[in-house]
Design an enzyme around this catalytic site. Sequence first.
Site, PDB file in Angstrom:
ATOM      1  N   ASP A 165       9.718 -46.509   8.480  1.00 10.68           N
ATOM      2  CA  ASP A 165       9.060 -45.281   7.996  1.00 10.68           C
ATOM      3  C   ASP A 165       8.378 -45.551   6.646  1.00 10.68           C
ATOM      4  O   ASP A 165       7.739 -44.666   6.077  1.00 10.68           O
ATOM      5  CB  ASP A 165      10.027 -44.097   7.938  1.00 10.68           C
ATOM      6  CG  ASP A 165      11.240 -44.357   7.065  1.00 10.68           C
ATOM      7  OD1 ASP A 165      11.355 -45.460   6.494  1.00 10.68           O
ATOM      8  OD2 ASP A 165      12.080 -43.437   6.945  1.00 10.68           O
ATOM      9  N   ASP A 183      12.236 -46.819  13.019  1.00 13.35           N
ATOM     10  CA  ASP A 183      12.954 -45.840  12.195  1.00 13.35           C
ATOM     11  C   ASP A 183      12.849 -44.445  12.787  1.00 13.35           C
ATOM     12  O   ASP A 183      11.734 -43.994  13.115  1.00 13.35           O
ATOM     13  CB  ASP A 183      12.336 -45.790  10.789  1.00 13.35           C
ATOM     14  CG  ASP A 183      13.032 -46.730   9.815  1.00 13.35           C
ATOM     15  OD1 ASP A 183      14.228 -47.013  10.003  1.00 13.35           O
ATOM     16  OD2 ASP A 183      12.366 -47.168   8.857  1.00 13.35           O
ATOM     17  N   LYS A 211      16.538 -47.145  14.250  1.00  9.07           N
ATOM     18  CA  LYS A 211      17.307 -47.309  13.011  1.00  9.07           C
ATOM     19  C   LYS A 211      17.450 -45.961  12.328  1.00  9.07           C
ATOM     20  O   LYS A 211      16.507 -45.157  12.329  1.00  9.07           O
ATOM     21  CB  LYS A 211      16.617 -48.311  12.078  1.00  9.07           C
ATOM     22  CG  LYS A 211      17.292 -48.438  10.703  1.00  9.07           C
ATOM     23  CD  LYS A 211      16.842 -49.679   9.940  1.00  9.07           C
ATOM     24  CE  LYS A 211      15.583 -49.529   9.135  1.00  9.07           C
ATOM     25  NZ  LYS A 211      15.584 -48.459   8.116  1.00  9.07           N
ATOM     26  N   GLU A 252      19.371 -43.922   8.726  1.00  5.46           N
ATOM     27  CA  GLU A 252      19.945 -44.126   7.385  1.00  5.46           C
ATOM     28  C   GLU A 252      21.205 -43.279   7.220  1.00  5.46           C
ATOM     29  O   GLU A 252      21.204 -42.087   7.536  1.00  5.46           O
ATOM     30  CB  GLU A 252      18.918 -43.724   6.315  1.00  5.46           C
ATOM     31  CG  GLU A 252      17.670 -44.597   6.336  1.00  5.46           C
ATOM     32  CD  GLU A 252      16.671 -44.228   5.239  1.00  5.46           C
ATOM     33  OE1 GLU A 252      16.986 -43.375   4.384  1.00  5.46           O
ATOM     34  OE2 GLU A 252      15.569 -44.814   5.256  1.00  5.46           O
ATOM     35  N   GLU A 307      20.265 -52.227   1.689  1.00  8.77           N
ATOM     36  CA  GLU A 307      19.134 -52.212   0.757  1.00  8.77           C
ATOM     37  C   GLU A 307      19.609 -52.079  -0.686  1.00  8.77           C
ATOM     38  O   GLU A 307      20.368 -51.170  -1.035  1.00  8.77           O
ATOM     39  CB  GLU A 307      18.184 -51.058   1.116  1.00  8.77           C
ATOM     40  CG  GLU A 307      16.958 -51.017   0.209  1.00  8.77           C
ATOM     41  CD  GLU A 307      15.797 -50.202   0.745  1.00  8.77           C
ATOM     42  OE1 GLU A 307      15.855 -49.741   1.900  1.00  8.77           O
ATOM     43  OE2 GLU A 307      14.813 -50.051   0.008  1.00  8.77           O
TER      44      GLU A 307
HETATM   45  O1  KIV Z   1      11.035 -48.430   6.334  1.00  9.71           O
HETATM   46  C1  KIV Z   1      11.273 -49.615   6.030  1.00  9.71           C
HETATM   47  O2  KIV Z   1      10.383 -50.440   5.860  1.00  9.71           O
HETATM   48  C2  KIV Z   1      12.670 -50.000   5.865  1.00  9.71           C
HETATM   49  C3  KIV Z   1      12.933 -51.331   5.251  1.00  9.71           C
HETATM   50  C4  KIV Z   1      12.744 -51.225   3.797  1.00  9.71           C
HETATM   51  C5  KIV Z   1      14.260 -51.856   5.604  1.00  9.71           C
HETATM   52  O3  KIV Z   1      13.538 -49.260   6.197  1.00  9.71           O
END
Ligand code: KIV
Length: 272
Positions: free
Chosen positions: A52, A91, A121, A123, A190
């Site tokens: 994202d 994401d 993915k 968070e 991260e």
């Molecule tokens: O959105 C993204 O690029 C990420 C990376 C920083 C791991 O989540």
Amino acid sequence: MSISKKEYKRVTVKSLIEMKKQGEKISMLTAYDYSMAKIVDDAKVDVILVGDSASNVMAGHETTLPITLDQMIYHASSVIRAVNRALVVVDLPFGSYQSDPKEALRSAIRIMKESGAHAIKVEGGVEIKESVKRILNAGIPVMGHLGLTPQAIYKFGTYTVRAKEKHEAEKLLADAEILEKLGCFGIVLEKIPALLTKEVSEKIAIPTIGIGGGKYADGQVLVIHDLLGMTHEFNPRFLRRYMNLYEDMGNAISRYVNDVKSQDFPSDDEQY
Ligand code: KIV
């Protein structure tokens, strides 16, 4: 250092766990469009993340919060059309999974069905446990993301290193164990201290992928625009730039402008 690598025709979530077992580090990079994804895949990057971060580097927003599910699906389907080898992880954007597990599953299904991606993915840790469980129960592979979680930027207010305090480090470790127990296939860590990354990576059997997490992670991820030096105002310590494309592209474009203005382009050979 010699790199012993097994050749994978297609990288799967199982291959990543196998790589960790064999001590082979995992390479992961972002991509958001067809042309870039083709280059990244041909260079044999193991995992392509349709992050994202597209909200920042593709759309120019200050944070990752504004990007929508439809926009993520657009980016992901462009990437998928280019990829033959890498595992493509997408994401789930802010607001598409935090409110309740049913909505989380609906969002994950839309990504998988409409883009053809291989995994999603999310968070967070214990707070999103029920959503992660529901997505996994539907057979969709899930990657976690702990430490600095950009979708929660307004809760913390800064992009500084996370989990430096003991209680934060303990929570992160517990969250990593929860995500592993639920069945996630990997976790992005991260901007956390390297020794905490080491502790997490030794505690869990699934791969950890660091971005500002130091050398003990089982793999590394960077945003492709940062690695290529297309962005130049973002300079965290963890970033290694392999090119200075901002300057190189700017110079090439200036030469083109000059050639057009001076009527050097097109030449007799460049016309019909
Ligand atoms: O959105 C993204 O690029 C990420 C990376 C920083 C791991 O989540």
